[in-house]
Scaffold this motif. Structure first.
Motif, PDB file in Angstrom:
ATOM      1  N   SER A   1      35.320  24.895  36.387  1.00 59.58           N
ATOM      2  CA  SER A   1      35.800  24.806  37.773  1.00 59.58           C
ATOM      3  C   SER A   1      36.584  23.519  38.014  1.00 59.58           C
ATOM      4  O   SER A   1      36.319  22.492  37.393  1.00 59.58           O
ATOM      5  CB  SER A   1      34.614  24.864  38.741  1.00 59.58           C
ATOM      6  N   GLY A   2      37.543  23.599  38.930  1.00 56.63           N
ATOM      7  CA  GLY A   2      38.268  22.421  39.368  1.00 56.63           C
ATOM      8  C   GLY A   2      37.557  21.698  40.493  1.00 56.63           C
ATOM      9  O   GLY A   2      38.067  20.730  41.050  1.00 56.63           O
TER      10      GLY A   2
ATOM     11  N   GLU B   1      30.279  29.314  45.079  1.00 58.55           N
ATOM     12  CA  GLU B   1      31.629  28.750  45.134  1.00 58.55           C
ATOM     13  C   GLU B   1      32.360  29.259  46.374  1.00 58.55           C
ATOM     14  O   GLU B   1      32.294  30.439  46.708  1.00 58.55           O
ATOM     15  CB  GLU B   1      32.398  29.152  43.871  1.00 58.55           C
ATOM     16  N   THR B   2      33.072  28.369  47.051  1.00 50.89           N
ATOM     17  CA  THR B   2      33.855  28.768  48.225  1.00 50.89           C
ATOM     18  C   THR B   2      35.278  29.134  47.808  1.00 50.89           C
ATOM     19  O   THR B   2      35.705  28.842  46.690  1.00 50.89           O
ATOM     20  CB  THR B   2      33.922  27.616  49.241  1.00 50.89           C
ATOM     21  N   ARG B   3      36.006  29.778  48.710  1.00 49.16           N
ATOM     22  CA  ARG B   3      37.401  30.117  48.442  1.00 49.16           C
ATOM     23  C   ARG B   3      38.208  28.845  48.194  1.00 49.16           C
ATOM     24  O   ARG B   3      39.079  28.807  47.314  1.00 49.16           O
ATOM     25  CB  ARG B   3      37.979  30.897  49.633  1.00 49.16           C
ATOM     26  N   GLU B   4      37.916  27.816  48.944  1.00 53.31           N
ATOM     27  CA  GLU B   4      38.631  26.553  48.796  1.00 53.31           C
ATOM     28  C   GLU B   4      38.389  25.959  47.400  1.00 53.31           C
ATOM     29  O   GLU B   4      39.307  25.398  46.788  1.00 53.31           O
ATOM     30  CB  GLU B   4      38.188  25.554  49.872  1.00 53.31           C
ATOM     31  N   GLU B   5      37.168  26.101  46.903  1.00 53.29           N
ATOM     32  CA  GLU B   5      36.850  25.563  45.581  1.00 53.29           C
ATOM     33  C   GLU B   5      37.506  26.393  44.472  1.00 53.29           C
ATOM     34  O   GLU B   5      37.904  25.850  43.437  1.00 53.29           O
ATOM     35  CB  GLU B   5      35.335  25.502  45.398  1.00 53.29           C
ATOM     36  N   ALA B   6      37.615  27.687  44.683  1.00 51.56           N
ATOM     37  CA  ALA B   6      38.344  28.520  43.731  1.00 51.56           C
ATOM     38  C   ALA B   6      39.808  28.089  43.678  1.00 51.56           C
ATOM     39  O   ALA B   6      40.416  28.027  42.597  1.00 51.56           O
ATOM     40  CB  ALA B   6      38.232  29.991  44.111  1.00 51.56           C
ATOM     41  N   ASP B   7      40.369  27.769  44.841  1.00 51.31           N
ATOM     42  CA  ASP B   7      41.755  27.279  44.892  1.00 51.31           C
ATOM     43  C   ASP B   7      41.889  25.936  44.169  1.00 51.31           C
ATOM     44  O   ASP B   7      42.936  25.634  43.583  1.00 51.31           O
ATOM     45  CB  ASP B   7      42.207  27.119  46.350  1.00 51.31           C
ATOM     46  N   MET B   8      40.813  25.135  44.188  1.00 53.15           N
ATOM     47  CA  MET B   8      40.849  23.842  43.500  1.00 53.15           C
ATOM     48  C   MET B   8      40.999  24.030  41.991  1.00 53.15           C
ATOM     49  O   MET B   8      41.659  23.237  41.315  1.00 53.15           O
ATOM     50  CB  MET B   8      39.576  23.048  43.813  1.00 53.15           C
TER      51      MET B   8
END
Length: 215
Positions: A160-161, A203-210
């Motif tokens: 993960s980013g 994991e949140t959508r924002e974290e997936a985008d990270m």
């Protein structure tokens, strides 16, 4: 019930053998290959499981054990002198284009030992491995030494980013370290295949985008 390493059904119940027998990889011989094309790529496994063995999503720590134990035992990792002998025998007998180590992950210290043996040989063998973003790779000098010793690069799981997500799964990797390692591999001419996982529970959508933004 007397057969070791067996899962069986008895009167509707699932049972396991009381006796477990596990193979000591140090007792293995150097693998032999038949009907190879010239300059083939050869696989070589030097351990079962994973020396880190903490990522909560992963089955690798239990791989190769009769009791599905994640404990990293000495008999699950081949002694380095045997590994170096295996590499030399494969190089001499088959003259492969490269050796791909199929271990779940090889510690940078062992990669360095293989590279050091290569540096002593006039015809060094190229090799690549699965690996982790360990702190040793943060040294560009270290990475260049590996490259000079025939190391082509490796495959590593970033996952993960988001540092928070990586901490949840106990990845044990600071993202800043991963950035430095990627840069050092690039500067040293080493290839790096990076894995990621999107959709880890929590994991949140924002974290997936990270993760996307990281790449």
């Amino acid at each position: 019930s007397g057969v070791p390493n067996l899962i069986y059904k008895e009167k509707g119940d699932i049972k396991r053998s009381a006796r477990l027998i596990e193979f000591d990889i140090n007792d293995a011989c150097t693998p032999e290959y038949d009907s190879l094309r010239p300059k083939s790529l050869l696989p070589l496994e030097t351990s079962s499981g994973c020396y880190w063995g903490k990522c909560i999503f992963c089955f690798y720590p239990k791989q190769g054990t009769a009791g599905c134990s994640p404990e990293y035992q000495k008999k699950r990792i081949r002694r380095i002198e045997l590994v170096l002998a295996d590499v030399e025998k494969l190089r001499t007998k088959y003259d492969p284009v490269a050796i791909g180590f199929t271990d779940s992950a090889i510690h940078p210290g062992r990669i360095e030992q293989i590279a050091e043996q290569n540096l002593k040989r006039p015809n060094k063998i190229k090799f690549f491995t699965f690996m982790r973003f360990e702190k040793e790779f943060k040294s560009e000098t270290f990475c260049r030494k590996l490259a000079q010793g025939g190391f082509m690069g490796g495959q590593a799981g970033l996952e993960s980013g988001s540092q928070r997500v990586n901490d949840i799964i106990d990845k044990g990797i600071p993202l800043s370290d991963a950035v430095q390692v990627i840069q050092n591999f690039h500067k040293s001419g080493l290839l790096l295949h990076v894995y990621s996982i999107v959709g880890i529970p929590g994991e949140t959508r924002e974290e997936a985008d990270m993760t996307y933004e990281f790449f």
